[in-house]
Design a protein around this motif. Structure first.
Motif, PDB file in Angstrom:
ATOM      1  N   ASP A  70     -14.804 -31.340  19.736  1.00 33.62           N
ATOM      2  CA  ASP A  70     -15.373 -31.326  20.653  1.00 33.62           C
ATOM      3  C   ASP A  70     -16.059 -30.156  19.900  1.00 33.62           C
ATOM      4  O   ASP A  70     -15.815 -29.147  19.610  1.00 33.62           O
ATOM      5  CB  ASP A  70     -14.996 -30.924  21.665  1.00 33.62           C
ATOM      6  CG  ASP A  70     -14.094 -31.928  22.828  1.00 33.62           C
ATOM      7  OD1 ASP A  70     -15.026 -33.426  22.283  1.00 33.62           O
ATOM      8  OD2 ASP A  70     -13.217 -31.693  22.703  1.00 33.62           O
ATOM      9  N   TYR A  76     -19.627 -28.149  21.065  1.00 32.97           N
ATOM     10  CA  TYR A  76     -20.971 -27.685  21.851  1.00 32.97           C
ATOM     11  C   TYR A  76     -21.754 -26.276  21.260  1.00 32.97           C
ATOM     12  O   TYR A  76     -21.316 -25.774  20.690  1.00 32.97           O
ATOM     13  CB  TYR A  76     -20.507 -27.078  23.581  1.00 32.97           C
ATOM     14  CG  TYR A  76     -19.804 -27.738  23.285  1.00 32.97           C
ATOM     15  CD1 TYR A  76     -19.274 -28.962  23.525  1.00 32.97           C
ATOM     16  CD2 TYR A  76     -18.815 -27.495  25.085  1.00 32.97           C
ATOM     17  CE1 TYR A  76     -18.988 -30.177  24.164  1.00 32.97           C
ATOM     18  CE2 TYR A  76     -17.620 -28.309  25.491  1.00 32.97           C
ATOM     19  CZ  TYR A  76     -17.751 -29.818  25.295  1.00 32.97           C
ATOM     20  OH  TYR A  76     -17.040 -30.870  25.788  1.00 32.97           O
ATOM     21  N   LYS A  96     -32.021 -36.005  22.201  1.00 36.02           N
ATOM     22  CA  LYS A  96     -31.184 -36.988  21.406  1.00 36.02           C
ATOM     23  C   LYS A  96     -31.342 -37.462  20.011  1.00 36.02           C
ATOM     24  O   LYS A  96     -29.705 -37.694  19.344  1.00 36.02           O
ATOM     25  CB  LYS A  96     -30.948 -38.238  22.318  1.00 36.02           C
ATOM     26  CG  LYS A  96     -30.058 -39.439  22.290  1.00 36.02           C
ATOM     27  CD  LYS A  96     -31.067 -40.514  23.139  1.00 36.02           C
ATOM     28  CE  LYS A  96     -29.583 -41.611  22.990  1.00 36.02           C
ATOM     29  NZ  LYS A  96     -29.999 -42.651  23.619  1.00 36.02           N
ATOM     30  N   ASN A 109     -17.366 -35.031  18.887  1.00 33.41           N
ATOM     31  CA  ASN A 109     -18.395 -35.347  20.426  1.00 33.41           C
ATOM     32  C   ASN A 109     -18.460 -33.733  19.767  1.00 33.41           C
ATOM     33  O   ASN A 109     -18.375 -32.943  20.237  1.00 33.41           O
ATOM     34  CB  ASN A 109     -17.447 -35.330  21.240  1.00 33.41           C
ATOM     35  CG  ASN A 109     -17.984 -35.492  22.648  1.00 33.41           C
ATOM     36  OD1 ASN A 109     -18.671 -36.339  22.764  1.00 33.41           O
ATOM     37  ND2 ASN A 109     -17.717 -34.217  23.242  1.00 33.41           N
ATOM     38  N   LYS A 136     -22.197 -32.277  21.597  1.00 36.70           N
ATOM     39  CA  LYS A 136     -22.824 -31.896  22.743  1.00 36.70           C
ATOM     40  C   LYS A 136     -24.657 -30.118  22.407  1.00 36.70           C
ATOM     41  O   LYS A 136     -23.972 -29.553  22.380  1.00 36.70           O
ATOM     42  CB  LYS A 136     -22.476 -31.404  24.246  1.00 36.70           C
ATOM     43  CG  LYS A 136     -21.537 -32.332  24.151  1.00 36.70           C
ATOM     44  CD  LYS A 136     -21.883 -33.640  25.263  1.00 36.70           C
ATOM     45  CE  LYS A 136     -20.827 -34.576  25.415  1.00 36.70           C
ATOM     46  NZ  LYS A 136     -21.578 -35.357  26.157  1.00 36.70           N
ATOM     47  N   TRP A 195     -27.464 -27.731  23.742  1.00 35.09           N
ATOM     48  CA  TRP A 195     -28.741 -27.884  25.141  1.00 35.09           C
ATOM     49  C   TRP A 195     -29.846 -26.198  24.351  1.00 35.09           C
ATOM     50  O   TRP A 195     -29.499 -26.507  22.814  1.00 35.09           O
ATOM     51  CB  TRP A 195     -27.698 -26.698  25.612  1.00 35.09           C
ATOM     52  CG  TRP A 195     -27.214 -27.341  26.969  1.00 35.09           C
ATOM     53  CD1 TRP A 195     -27.295 -27.972  27.925  1.00 35.09           C
ATOM     54  CD2 TRP A 195     -25.321 -27.773  26.227  1.00 35.09           C
ATOM     55  NE1 TRP A 195     -26.101 -28.774  27.702  1.00 35.09           N
ATOM     56  CE2 TRP A 195     -25.237 -28.733  27.567  1.00 35.09           C
ATOM     57  CE3 TRP A 195     -24.840 -27.580  25.404  1.00 35.09           C
ATOM     58  CZ2 TRP A 195     -23.536 -28.923  27.942  1.00 35.09           C
ATOM     59  CZ3 TRP A 195     -23.023 -28.078  25.264  1.00 35.09           C
ATOM     60  CH2 TRP A 195     -22.727 -28.454  26.480  1.00 35.09           C
TER      61      TRP A 195
END
Length: 293
Positions: free
Chosen positions: A225, A227, A250, A269, A271, A273
């Protein structure tokens, strides 16, 4: 065992990172069609059966206009002092430009063996290559002058062999299976930044920094994961990075994900921002906080 440190300098966008990728066979430095993409000195560690060459891939040298660019120039100048050999890369320009002259003045102060690489020689004919070589031979500064094409892998092996000849015998500075001094988080942040630069217009050329907020492997799964926050300098830039209905960010994530998975040899995964830090490149405090020390 031949071993030592080779600094690689040149103005922005002459192909330093492409050369390092071809030497290593792995993508470590950020590569983009926009100049000033490399922001750190990245050690690229080349190993074979009888040598270890540590290449110091440095930011493209330019006249500094903000605190970040002042830092980048300092990084490049320090690498010259830390190296056993200096490699100066120029492109297929037939004359010595302003920034190349600036670099040559820096090199005059460095008492190290020097190699000149004329990159993009695939775009030149023999007469033009000879013209460039004669120009630099006249400076009496370089031990070797080698025309190469980093993109087409032309004369890269010759360059490596010459570096090995020039180096003294020495120790193994790094484990032989190590290819860079940078950790996984750094490489992942660079991949994301590269994909952002490739996906965006010139409105946001360099005011992007990628901060890894979380980087964890899931228990009992080959899955990370990750981020990350893309930091920009203006609210309008944030809107551009996000894009209409979130399509731009995206796209950045979709482009970065497979390359990160290949590098990590794992599913990820990812993510993303976006955050605004107004004019961060001009503020020493923020430049330092983002790791440019």
């Amino acid at each position: 065992m031949k071993s030592g440190f080779v600094s690689v300098v040149g103005r922005a966008n002459v192909g330093k990172s492409t050369l390092m990728e071809k030497i290593l066979g792995e993508k470590i430095s950020i590569i983009s069609n926009k100049p000033q993409t490399t922001r750190d000195e990245i050690k690229i560690i080349y190993n074979d059966e009888n040598s270890q060459i540590i290449f110091l891939d440095t930011p493209g040298i330019q006249t500094p206009r903000n605190k970040l660019q002042e830092h980048l120039l300092e990084v490049s100048e320090e690498s010259l002092k830390d190296s056993d050999i200096v490699t100066f890369i120029v492109d297929n320009s037939l004359s010595i430009g302003r920034l190349d002259k600036m670099i040559l003045k820096l090199l005059e102060k460095v008492n190290r063996p020097k190699v000149l690489l004329i990159n993009k020689c695939d775009l030149l004919d023999e007469g033009e290559i000879d013209q460039i070589k004669k120009t630099y031979i006249g400076l009496n500064m370089f031990d070797y002058i080698i025309p190469i094409s980093a993109l087409n892998d032309e004369n890269i092996d010759k360059y490596i062999e010459i570096i090995k000849e020039m180096l003294d015998e020495g120790p193994l500075y790094y484990p032989s299976d190590m290819i860079t001094d940078k950790n996984e988080r750094f490489i992942v942040s660079e991949i994301i930044r590269e994909k952002a630069l490739q996906s965006l217009n010139n409105e946001i050329p360099h005011g992007i920094f990628v901060r890894i907020d979380d980087f964890k492997k899931r228990e009992n799964k080959n899955l990370y994961d990750i981020y990350a926050t893309i930091i920009v300098e203006r609210t309008t830039h944030k809107e551009i990075v996000i894009g209409k209905n979130g399509q731009k960010i995206k796209t950045i994530g979709m482009k970065a994900r497979p390359e990160i998975e290949t590098f990590m040899d794992s599913k990820i995964n990812l993510k993303l921002w976006v955050k605004v830090e107004k004019d961060w490149r001009k503020k020493q405090k923020l430049v330092t906080r983002f790791g440019y020390k």
